[in-house]
Every structure is written in C-alpha cells, then in structure tokens.
Write an enzyme that holds these catalytic residues in place. Structure first.
Site, PDB file in Angstrom:
ATOM      1  N   LYS A  45       0.983  -1.290  -0.034  1.00 19.65           N
ATOM      2  CA  LYS A  45      -0.172  -0.045   0.012  1.00 19.65           C
ATOM      3  C   LYS A  45       0.881   1.256  -0.040  1.00 19.65           C
ATOM      4  CE  LYS A  45      -3.016   0.629   3.621  1.00 19.65           C
ATOM      5  NZ  LYS A  45      -2.498   1.829   4.311  1.00 19.65           N
TER       6      LYS A  45
ATOM      7  N   ARG B 205      -7.567  -3.115   9.488  1.00 18.00           N
ATOM      8  CA  ARG B 205      -6.539  -4.246  10.145  1.00 18.00           C
ATOM      9  C   ARG B 205      -7.148  -4.889  11.406  1.00 18.00           C
ATOM     10  NH1 ARG B 205      -2.426  -3.684   6.510  1.00 18.00           N
ATOM     11  NH2 ARG B 205      -1.915  -1.742   6.123  1.00 18.00           N
TER      12      ARG B 205
ATOM     13  N   ASP C  40       1.842  -1.041  11.650  1.00 16.12           N
ATOM     14  CA  ASP C  40       0.480  -1.313  11.495  1.00 16.12           C
ATOM     15  C   ASP C  40       0.179  -2.878  12.046  1.00 16.12           C
ATOM     16  OD1 ASP C  40      -0.219   0.840  10.155  1.00 16.12           O
ATOM     17  OD2 ASP C  40       0.657   0.325   8.184  1.00 16.12           O
TER      18      ASP C  40
END
Ligand code: S3P
Length: 445
Positions: free
Chosen positions: A30, A402, A327
């Site tokens: 991403k 997520r 993340d």
C-alpha cells in the site's frame, strides 16, 4: 464510497476442521503503491506500474492524481502514468475525497501545499477524525495556508505556496507519512530540504525519489536520520514493480501460526528492513517462519515466506521497533493471545490515531475473546496461556481494515467463533482477503 453506499459486511470466523495449507500471493504494498502514483505524476514521461495495490485507498490516490492533471490509466492490472513534471500539477476542479486513507491525505497535502493553487480535501468519518496538524504545521512554514476544522481535521482547505520555501524540520513523531509529505513538498522548492527523523521510518519515498532521478542524501544521526533532498529535480519516468505488502502477508502467516497443523507460504513479500519488525518479533517468539528465494525487485528486497504452526512464547517488544511494525500490532496481539506468558508491546501511542484508536480497539477485541489484556500508559499487555482463546464474542471494527482482518484471524484460532461486525473496510488494503483465506481452508461465514 462507503458513505454514499453504506453497506456493512458482518462475518463470523470459526476454527476450521482441518489445518490451513497452501501458497498465495498478497496484493501490492500500500505504501509503495500510493507513492508510485504520486511520484510518477511528477515525473516527465510515462511510468508503468506493475503489481499496484488496487485497494480503495490507492484508487483514491489515482483519482486525486487525475484530478491534478496527471493521466492515469489501467489495463489488465498494468497501470500507466503520464506525469506533469515537478511543480506541474493543476488546480483540481472539485473537492478531493481521500476516503479512509490517512497516507493518501497526508502525502497529498505535501503536493497541494507546494503548488500555487486552491484545493479542498475531505475523507470518510474515520479520516475526518484523524490529526492533520502534523503535516499542516510544517507545511505552513514553507508558505502554504490551511483552514481546517477544530483540531486541524478534515475537511481542509489549502492555499498552496506560490514560491515554496525548502523544508527544515525535525519530526516530533516518527512518521513516514509526515516525512513523505514534506519530501513531496520539498521537491518543488528551490534549494535543499532537510528533514530529521528521531527514529528511522519506512524509506520507500527516499528509494523511489532516487529511482526517478532525484538526489536524496541520508545521514545517520544517533538513533535517527537526517534526510536532505535537492530541490526542483527533473524527475524522469521510470517503471515500478510493487512487491506484495508485508502488512497484508501478516494475516495469512499469522493464521498458519495459530491453527494446529497449518503451513502457509506467501510469495513475493516485500522485506524492506524498515517494515520487517513483525518478522523479527515472531522469530523471538519461536515462530517457525522461513524465507526462501530472497531477491531484489524494483529496488526493494522481496522473498517467499512460509509459516508453520508451533508453540509460541511471549515477548517484550521494545518501543524502538514501533516504526518498523506500526501496522502489525493488532495481529501481533492476536498471536500473543495464544503464546505462553505475557507479551508487552511498548510505546504504542501512535496507534491511537490510526484508522481507529487501534490501541483501544485491539484491547476490546481480545477482551471479547476472553483474553486478559491491559493498557498501561502506552503499552499493551496480552496475557497468553498457551491455549487458544475462548472466543465467542463480537469484534467492533470501527471502520478499520486491520482490526477486521485481525478479528477474523482471532476467530480462526479461538475455541468458539468470533463475529466481526463489518469486513467491508478490508477492501481498502487487501481486496480478495476473504476468498484467499477460504482457499487456504479458513472457515468464514
Ligand atoms: C505509512 C506510514 C505509517 C503507516 C501507514 C502507512 C506510509 O503511518 O501506519 O499505514 O505509507 O508512510 P505513520 O508513518 O504516520 O506512522
């Protein structure tokens, strides 16, 4: 997109009857995908991008670059961008809607602030809650003017600088988004822009700028780095191959570690060392993860990763590792719930300003599965017993892809099924996730 056609996609994950097995590749990275579209839009000539993530976040960036005058086309998975040259973007005719994407919004601010034009940016309810002052403050110093909602939040009106000054800024937080926003702004300023980061953050922007012909010097400064960009370069179109996203690969690999008997391979995963903190942490937990076929593709290291089920032990994850796995904490917390002992993840304050308050959302998710979890200042503590979590609860995703994927993996590993309230946002970063996981044997209904 989500707001004009609100549709939630609830899903329940349960422990599969058989082990997960198979090999897959995950969509493109991403971070690299956003940057590829933006930098190509500033280059002279045609850039071809292979493996671009076609998730909703990146499609927002593609639409924004079109609105700024770049030509962006897509045929059969190959993307082509005809750039406008540094300083050559044109005023957008309408509001730029960045959807759920903090990366798109923040990086784009750097571009908009360094062109003499007026623009307005907005986003979905999640993005409109997220702080933007971290970019608008330093971008004001180069001559741009901003008007925003209370707390510097979107929607945001931007009057770009006519003659942007070079950037001279020390980042108060380790953020690759802020660094990259400032690098994008510095491209259109005469002279050298200097950005100091307290800790190294992902360096895809620096790598890609060099790939397009810019001069970027990087000096190690104690624990951090000083990055110097030579302004107003002529960027030349240069093709890009986007590796698979390690942050997406984390989910199938975690599933293999947690479902008894499983072994899963993810091919072509980006292994930039400033992104690989999760894999280092899993190695410390005793996870069986092997890397094969290591190579360099498009200037980034890649490899094929195989994860195999086995016992895991708790770890203490140091705060300095945060930027390299920012993340991955929700999925690490899910893994830690099945490890033996208490895992402490330190220094997670930045998780509070992601697509959701991820620190709170992760703790709530685990509590719903009967896992003992605590937040102590900025640390997350997960008390694993070495046995599967009880499960049986509901994961509230708060518009956070997520959290949704972590909740589904939690359901695969728990004794009783876990319901996830909305999996629609998974499309922002990992379109096809549910089908790919079902192919491996995941039980999602
Ligand atoms: C990103 C940087 C990280 C990360 C985000 C993508 C990037 O944010 O959380 O998903 O592409 O630069 P911060 O650098 O703000 O922590």
């Amino acid at each position: 997109m989500h707001e004009s056609a609100p549709s939630t996609r609830p899903l329940t994950a349960r422990r599969p009857a058989a082990a997960l097995t198979g090999s897959l590749s995950v969509p493109g990275d991403k971070s690299i995908s956003h940057r590829a579209l933006m930098f190509a839009g500033l280059a002279i000539g045609r850039t071809q991008i292979t493996g671009l993530l076609e998730g909703e976040d990146v499609l927002r960036t593609a639409a924004a670059m079109r609105a700024l005058g770049a030509e962006v086309t897509q045929t059969g998975g190959i993307w082509q961008v005809w750039g406008r040259g540094v300083g050559g973007l044109t005023e957008p005719a309408d509001v730029l809607d960045m959807g759920n994407s903090g990366t798109a919004a923040r990086l784009l601010c750097g571009l908009l602030a360094s062109h003499p034009m007026f623009s307005v940016m907005t986003g979905d309810a999640s993005l409109r809650r997220r702080p933007m002052k971290r970019v608008t403050d330093p971008l004001s110093a180069i001559g741009a003017r901003f008007a925003a909602r209370e707390g510097g939040r979107l929607p945001l009106a931007i009057e770009g600088a006519t003659d942007p000054l070079p950037v001279a800024y020390r980042l108060p937080v380790a953020s690759a988004q802020v660094k990259s926003s400032l690098l994008l702004a510095g491209l259109n300023a005469a002279g050298h822009s200097v950005i100091e980061e307290p800790e190294p953050t992902r360096d895809h922007s620096e790598n890609m700028l060099r790939h397009f012909g810019a001069t970027v010097d990087v000096e190690v400064d104690g624990a951090g780095r000083i990055i110097t960009l030579h302004g107003q370069p002529e960027l030349k179109a240069a093709d890009i191959i986007v590796p698979g996203d390690p942050s997406s690969a984390a989910f199938p690999l975690a599933s293999a570690l947690l479902v008894p008997g499983s072994s899963v391979t993810v091919t072509n995963v980006g292994l930039n060392k400033l992104r690989a903190g999760l894999f280092a942490t899993l190695a410390e937990m005793g996870a069986d993860i092997t890397i094969a076929n290591q190579r360099t593709e498009g200037g980034e290291p890649v490899g094929d990763l195989t994860a195999t089920y086995g016992p895991l032990r708790a770890v203490d994850v140091p705060a300095h590792r945060v930027p390299s796995m920012i993340d991955e904490y929700p999925i690490l917390a899910v893994i830690a719930a099945s490890a033996v002992g208490t895992t402490r993840m330190r220094g997670l304050n930045e998780l509070r300003v992601k697509e959701s308050d991820r620190l709170a959302a992760t703790a709530a998710m685990l509590a719903q599965a009967g896992v003992r979890v605590e937040i102590e200042d900025d640390d997350l503590l997960v008390h694993g017993t070495g046995a599967p979590p009880a499960g049986g609860g509901l994961v509230v995703t708060h518009m956070d892809h997520r959290i949704a994927m972590s909740g589904l993996v939690l359901g695969l590993s728990a004794a009783a099924p876990m319901a996830v309230d909305d999996t629609a946002f998974i499309d922002t970063s990992f379109p096809g996730f549910v089908d790919l996981m079902r192919h491996l044997g995941a039980d999602f209904r």
